[in-house]
Scaffold this active site. Structure first.
Site, PDB file in Angstrom:
ATOM      1  N   HIS A   1      -8.403   0.435  -3.766  1.00 43.77           N
ATOM      2  CA  HIS A   1      -9.292   0.206  -2.619  1.00 43.77           C
ATOM      3  C   HIS A   1     -10.064   1.501  -2.342  1.00 43.77           C
ATOM      4  CE1 HIS A   1      -9.420  -0.734   2.019  1.00 43.77           C
ATOM      5  NE2 HIS A   1     -10.624  -0.709   1.487  1.00 43.77           N
TER       6      HIS A   1
ATOM      7  N   GLY B   1       1.520  -2.033   3.995  1.00 45.36           N
ATOM      8  CA  GLY B   1       1.982  -0.667   3.766  1.00 45.36           C
ATOM      9  C   GLY B   1       3.269  -0.407   4.505  1.00 45.36           C
TER      10      GLY B   1
ATOM     11  N   ASP C   1      -4.946   3.290  -1.877  1.00 49.34           N
ATOM     12  CA  ASP C   1      -6.023   3.544  -0.920  1.00 49.34           C
ATOM     13  C   ASP C   1      -6.659   4.904  -1.167  1.00 49.34           C
ATOM     14  OD1 ASP C   1      -6.076   1.272   0.921  1.00 49.34           O
ATOM     15  OD2 ASP C   1      -4.019   1.866   1.394  1.00 49.34           O
TER      16      ASP C   1
ATOM     17  N   SER D   1       0.848  -1.198   0.000  1.00 49.12           N
ATOM     18  CA  SER D   1       0.000   0.000   0.000  1.00 49.12           C
ATOM     19  C   SER D   1       0.880   1.243   0.000  1.00 49.12           C
ATOM     20  CB  SER D   1      -0.884   0.012   1.246  1.00 49.12           C
ATOM     21  OG  SER D   1      -1.376   1.322   1.451  1.00 49.12           O
TER      22      SER D   1
ATOM     23  N   ASP E   1      -5.913  -6.670   4.713  1.00 54.23           N
ATOM     24  CA  ASP E   1      -5.377  -5.315   4.610  1.00 54.23           C
ATOM     25  C   ASP E   1      -5.415  -4.630   5.969  1.00 54.23           C
ATOM     26  OD1 ASP E   1      -4.666  -2.768   3.851  1.00 54.23           O
ATOM     27  OD2 ASP E   1      -6.516  -2.344   2.743  1.00 54.23           O
ATOM     28  N   GLY E   2      -4.225  -4.277   6.461  1.00 54.43           N
ATOM     29  CA  GLY E   2      -4.136  -3.499   7.692  1.00 54.43           C
ATOM     30  C   GLY E   2      -3.303  -4.173   8.757  1.00 54.43           C
ATOM     31  N   GLY E   3      -2.153  -3.589   9.049  1.00 58.01           N
ATOM     32  CA  GLY E   3      -1.318  -4.091  10.138  1.00 58.01           C
ATOM     33  C   GLY E   3      -0.664  -5.431   9.880  1.00 58.01           C
TER      34      GLY E   3
ATOM     35  N   GLY F   1      -9.003   3.668   7.212  1.00 56.29           N
ATOM     36  CA  GLY F   1      -8.807   5.107   7.388  1.00 56.29           C
ATOM     37  C   GLY F   1      -7.354   5.524   7.576  1.00 56.29           C
ATOM     38  N   PHE F   2      -6.574   4.639   8.187  1.00 56.44           N
ATOM     39  CA  PHE F   2      -5.193   5.017   8.474  1.00 56.44           C
ATOM     40  C   PHE F   2      -4.257   3.823   8.319  1.00 56.44           C
ATOM     41  CE2 PHE F   2      -7.990   7.838  10.743  1.00 56.44           C
ATOM     42  CZ  PHE F   2      -7.463   9.093  10.462  1.00 56.44           C
TER      43      PHE F   2
ATOM     44  N   HIS G   1      -1.184  -1.461  -4.138  1.00 60.69           N
ATOM     45  CA  HIS G   1      -2.466  -1.179  -3.490  1.00 60.69           C
ATOM     46  C   HIS G   1      -2.598   0.342  -3.313  1.00 60.69           C
ATOM     47  CE1 HIS G   1      -5.829  -2.394  -0.838  1.00 60.69           C
ATOM     48  NE2 HIS G   1      -5.476  -1.376  -0.066  1.00 60.69           N
TER      49      HIS G   1
ATOM     50  N   MET H   1      -9.392   7.554  -0.016  1.00 61.00           N
ATOM     51  CA  MET H   1     -10.210   7.938   1.153  1.00 61.00           C
ATOM     52  C   MET H   1     -10.818   9.306   0.909  1.00 61.00           C
ATOM     53  SD  MET H   1      -7.502   6.928   4.084  1.00 61.00           S
ATOM     54  CE  MET H   1      -6.741   5.316   4.167  1.00 61.00           C
TER      55      MET H   1
ATOM     56  N   MET I   1     -12.355   3.670  -0.352  1.00 63.80           N
ATOM     57  CA  MET I   1     -13.006   3.886   0.945  1.00 63.80           C
ATOM     58  C   MET I   1     -13.790   5.184   0.809  1.00 63.80           C
ATOM     59  SD  MET I   1      -9.798   2.725   3.299  1.00 63.80           S
ATOM     60  CE  MET I   1      -8.666   2.859   1.929  1.00 63.80           C
TER      61      MET I   1
ATOM     62  N   MET J   1     -10.912  -6.391   5.946  1.00 63.60           N
ATOM     63  CA  MET J   1     -10.100  -5.368   6.609  1.00 63.60           C
ATOM     64  C   MET J   1      -9.649  -5.899   7.962  1.00 63.60           C
ATOM     65  SD  MET J   1      -9.614  -2.750   4.704  1.00 63.60           S
ATOM     66  CE  MET J   1      -8.801  -1.739   5.938  1.00 63.60           C
TER      67      MET J   1
HETATM   68  C1  DX5 Z   1      -6.206   1.356   5.761  1.00 59.62           C
HETATM   69  C2  DX5 Z   1      -5.724   0.997   4.378  1.00 59.62           C
HETATM   70  C3  DX5 Z   1      -4.572   0.054   4.336  1.00 59.62           C
HETATM   71  C4  DX5 Z   1      -3.357   0.490   5.083  1.00 59.62           C
HETATM   72  C5  DX5 Z   1      -2.279  -0.528   5.047  1.00 59.62           C
HETATM   73  O1  DX5 Z   1      -7.378   2.072   5.662  1.00 59.62           O
HETATM   74  O2  DX5 Z   1      -6.770   0.417   3.636  1.00 59.62           O
HETATM   75  O3  DX5 Z   1      -4.268  -0.266   2.992  1.00 59.62           O
HETATM   76  O4  DX5 Z   1      -2.865   1.696   4.614  1.00 59.62           O
HETATM   77  O5  DX5 Z   1      -1.169  -0.036   5.706  1.00 59.62           O
HETATM   78  P1  DX5 Z   1      -0.474  -0.812   6.918  1.00 59.62           P
HETATM   79  O6  DX5 Z   1       0.085  -2.069   6.335  1.00 59.62           O
HETATM   80  O7  DX5 Z   1       0.570   0.136   7.359  1.00 59.62           O
HETATM   81  O8  DX5 Z   1      -1.522  -1.074   7.955  1.00 59.62           O
HETATM   82 ZN    ZN Z   2      -6.347  -0.574   1.683  1.00 60.11          ZN
END
Ligand code: DX5
Ligand code: ZN
Length: 237
Positions: free
Chosen positions: A65, A196, A34, A7, A174-176, A141-142, A32, A36, A67, A136
């Site tokens: 993606h 990411g 994102d 990401s 996706d995420g963490g 969001g972050f 990826h 938003m 959002m 997710m």
């Molecule tokens: C969150 C995003 C993710 C995120 C992934 O809303 O959809 O794609 O940025 O980043 P990491 O891997 O740092 O959580």
């Molecule tokens: Zn994403």
């Protein structure tokens, strides 16, 4: 197939084209992106013009993606900009089936995403029409958040349902996600991994991507399911 989709949210935006090349060379198969809107999620990232700009330098698959609220309205913009996969949120539209059909009518690949609070069962009726389901693993969001372990059971439920109904689908997380916790996601059935900060903030992206690929070999997706099928713990078709 096992795919790593870094990401760019964690990339250096002053060098976005070069950053994409860097992770592409390091072994990423998708990028990826994102999107938003500050409405569906409490953050604003970037839009179609940025994608169109980086599209000029690369032919890598762009995994977009969304959002955003009212995703259908923006599908054409993102496809024109160079998106290959359009993933929208189940929670962002009253008629997800209509959005799925719309993306398909444009001959693009379609994914649907669910937030941590949305149960896996909610998307079962849509799986047969999707190319990808995105679970997710943080609140959208972050970037840079911690993976929520409870979300992994939804990955398992979705992969189990798909296998039982003979549905071929990519399951994305996706995420963490990092090289240490990746095994939980792949063992549960995920085969497309968004990362990411784990990739972009590493001293060498290639080291992380190589490590992730090794983890996927050790815990190939669905292995947990195969085992439970053998033990008769889940119904066979
Ligand atoms: C969150 C995003 C993710 C995120 C992934 O809303 O959809 O794609 O940025 O980043 P990491 O891997 O740092 O959580
Ligand atoms: Zn994403």
């Amino acid at each position: 197939m096992f795919i790593i989709s870094p990401s760019v949210l964690a990339a250096d935006f002053s060098q976005l084209g070069a950053e994409i090349k860097r992770v592409e060379k390091a072994g990423a198969s998708y990028i990826h992106l994102d999107i938003m809107d500050g409405h569906f999620v409490p953050n604003i990232s970037f839009g179609a013009p940025v994608i169109a700009s980086v599209r000029k330098n690369t032919s890598i698959i762009f995994d977009v993606h969304l959002m955003i609220t009212n995703p259908k309205r923006y599908v054409d913009d993102f496809l024109r900009a160079g998106a290959d996969i359009i993933t929208f949120h189940y929670e962002s539209d009253d008629d997800p089936a209509e959005v799925i059909q719309y993306v398909k009518s444009k001959e693009a690949r379609v994914g649907m995403a669910i937030k941590p609070a949305t149960p896996a069962e909610a998307v079962f009726p849509f799986l047969k029409d999707l190319d990808m389901l995105l679970v997710m693993t943080v609140e959208p969001g972050f970037g840079g958040q911690k993976m929520i372990p409870e979300t992994i059971e939804k990955v398992r439920a979705i992969r189990t349902y798909a296998n039982e109904h003979n549905i071929k689908i990519d399951v994305q997380v996706d995420g963490g996600i990092n090289a240490d916790n990746l095994k939980f996601a792949t063992e549960a059935g995920a085969n497309i991994i968004v990362a990411g900060s784990a990739v972009f903030n590493a001293p060498r992206a290639k080291d992380v991507i190589d490590k992730m690929k090794k983890v996927a070999d050790l815990y190939p997706f669905g292995s947990g399911l195969d085992e439970r099928l053998e033990k008769g713990k889940v119904r066979k078709r």
